[in-house]
Design a protein around this motif. Sequence first.
Motif, PDB file in Angstrom:
ATOM      1  N   LEU A 179       0.807  -1.252   0.037  1.00  4.32           N
ATOM      2  CA  LEU A 179       0.053  -0.142   0.003  1.00  4.32           C
ATOM      3  C   LEU A 179       0.945   1.286  -0.038  1.00  4.32           C
ATOM      4  N   ARG A 217      -5.054   2.828   2.699  1.00  5.59           N
ATOM      5  CA  ARG A 217      -6.072   1.829   1.563  1.00  5.59           C
ATOM      6  C   ARG A 217      -6.894   2.926   0.648  1.00  5.59           C
ATOM      7  N   GLU A 218      -7.299   3.969   1.217  1.00  3.44           N
ATOM      8  CA  GLU A 218      -8.093   4.921   0.373  1.00  3.44           C
ATOM      9  C   GLU A 218      -6.895   5.631  -0.600  1.00  3.44           C
ATOM     10  N   THR A 220      -4.318   4.475  -2.094  1.00  7.41           N
ATOM     11  CA  THR A 220      -3.873   3.361  -3.075  1.00  7.41           C
ATOM     12  C   THR A 220      -5.005   3.185  -4.079  1.00  7.41           C
ATOM     13  N   ARG A 221      -6.102   3.143  -3.438  1.00  5.18           N
ATOM     14  CA  ARG A 221      -7.398   2.719  -4.243  1.00  5.18           C
ATOM     15  C   ARG A 221      -7.329   3.840  -5.548  1.00  5.18           C
ATOM     16  N   PRO A 225      -4.685   2.138  -8.666  1.00 11.76           N
ATOM     17  CA  PRO A 225      -5.722   1.094  -8.793  1.00 11.76           C
ATOM     18  C   PRO A 225      -4.919  -0.306  -9.182  1.00 11.76           C
ATOM     19  N   TRP A 228      -3.768  -1.365  -5.855  1.00  7.48           N
ATOM     20  CA  TRP A 228      -4.839  -1.711  -5.118  1.00  7.48           C
ATOM     21  C   TRP A 228      -5.451  -3.216  -5.448  1.00  7.48           C
ATOM     22  N   GLU A 229      -5.691  -3.460  -6.795  1.00  6.26           N
ATOM     23  CA  GLU A 229      -6.017  -4.736  -7.372  1.00  6.26           C
ATOM     24  C   GLU A 229      -5.075  -5.854  -6.753  1.00  6.26           C
ATOM     25  N   TYR A 231      -3.190  -5.929  -4.143  1.00  4.83           N
ATOM     26  CA  TYR A 231      -3.475  -5.964  -2.631  1.00  4.83           C
ATOM     27  C   TYR A 231      -4.654  -6.736  -2.214  1.00  4.83           C
ATOM     28  N   CYS A 232      -5.843  -6.446  -3.276  1.00  3.11           N
ATOM     29  CA  CYS A 232      -6.902  -7.096  -2.831  1.00  3.11           C
ATOM     30  C   CYS A 232      -6.959  -8.490  -3.051  1.00  3.11           C
ATOM     31  N   LYS A 240     -12.105  -5.016  -0.777  1.00  2.00           N
ATOM     32  CA  LYS A 240     -12.333  -4.337  -2.081  1.00  2.00           C
ATOM     33  C   LYS A 240     -12.992  -2.934  -1.540  1.00  2.00           C
TER      34      LYS A 240
END
Length: 241
Positions: A179, A217-218, A220-221, A225, A228-229, A231-232, A240
């Motif tokens: 992240l 998290r926010e 990174t999202r 992206p 973030w993908e 990481y998820c 998510k």
Amino acid sequence: MRIDIATLFPDLCDTVMSESIIGRARRKECFELHCHQIRDYTLNKQRQVDDYPYGGGPGMVMNAQPIHDCCLEIIRQNEAQGLPRPHIVFMTAAGQPYTEEKARQLAQLPNLLLVCGHYEGMDERVIEELADEEISIGDYVLTGGELAALVVADSVLRLQPGVLSAPEGYQEESYWNGLLEYPQYTRPEVWQGRAVPPVLLSGHHANIEAWRAQQARERTRQRRPDLWEKYCKDRGETEKE
Ligand code: 6GU
């Protein structure tokens, strides 16, 4: 750890690695770093290190011989010190993309040799002969491998014991857990009408940690992206949002 850099600009590399956090750690002997002049290994009177490309085209290509002989001398010096043959990385724009994961792998090695060329390239045969791998630091073109080698050396050496003041310092940073980093603030409490987020002044450590995790998290999202993908995915798609 011992790192060697083979380059046409050893003074530049040495200067960069003598400043700031890395320079202090070097003086404390947290690691050993040596920069070597490839030109010292030429065999011609003019000390020329490059020549015209076979097949024509723009620019010059670095000859295999001085790079090879410079690397052999560096290998000899490492072995004379009781170290194994170093892991040899050629810095080239056509190499594999560099990541924190690769930095962590390289940081485990006892010794590392970084070889810098020109962007027009080196004779492919010396890469075939000596390289354990080729690394690029990103999708853009540099005039030479020096800045890339310094990026690799910095990111590897900061992971060595004693280089950073707080050993936990790097655990929270960007790319360590996949992240981006949460935002940081220091004094004063209000600057140019902008207040520090109140939670950070609350002294409530659990709330602070939760806020920072949410910010990381926010960010990174929104900003990355791609990260973030991954990481998820690595966490079974459970986070998510
Ligand atoms: Cl390692 N070398 C050069 N010349 N350009 C680059 C690079 C390396 N990585 C990204 N661009």
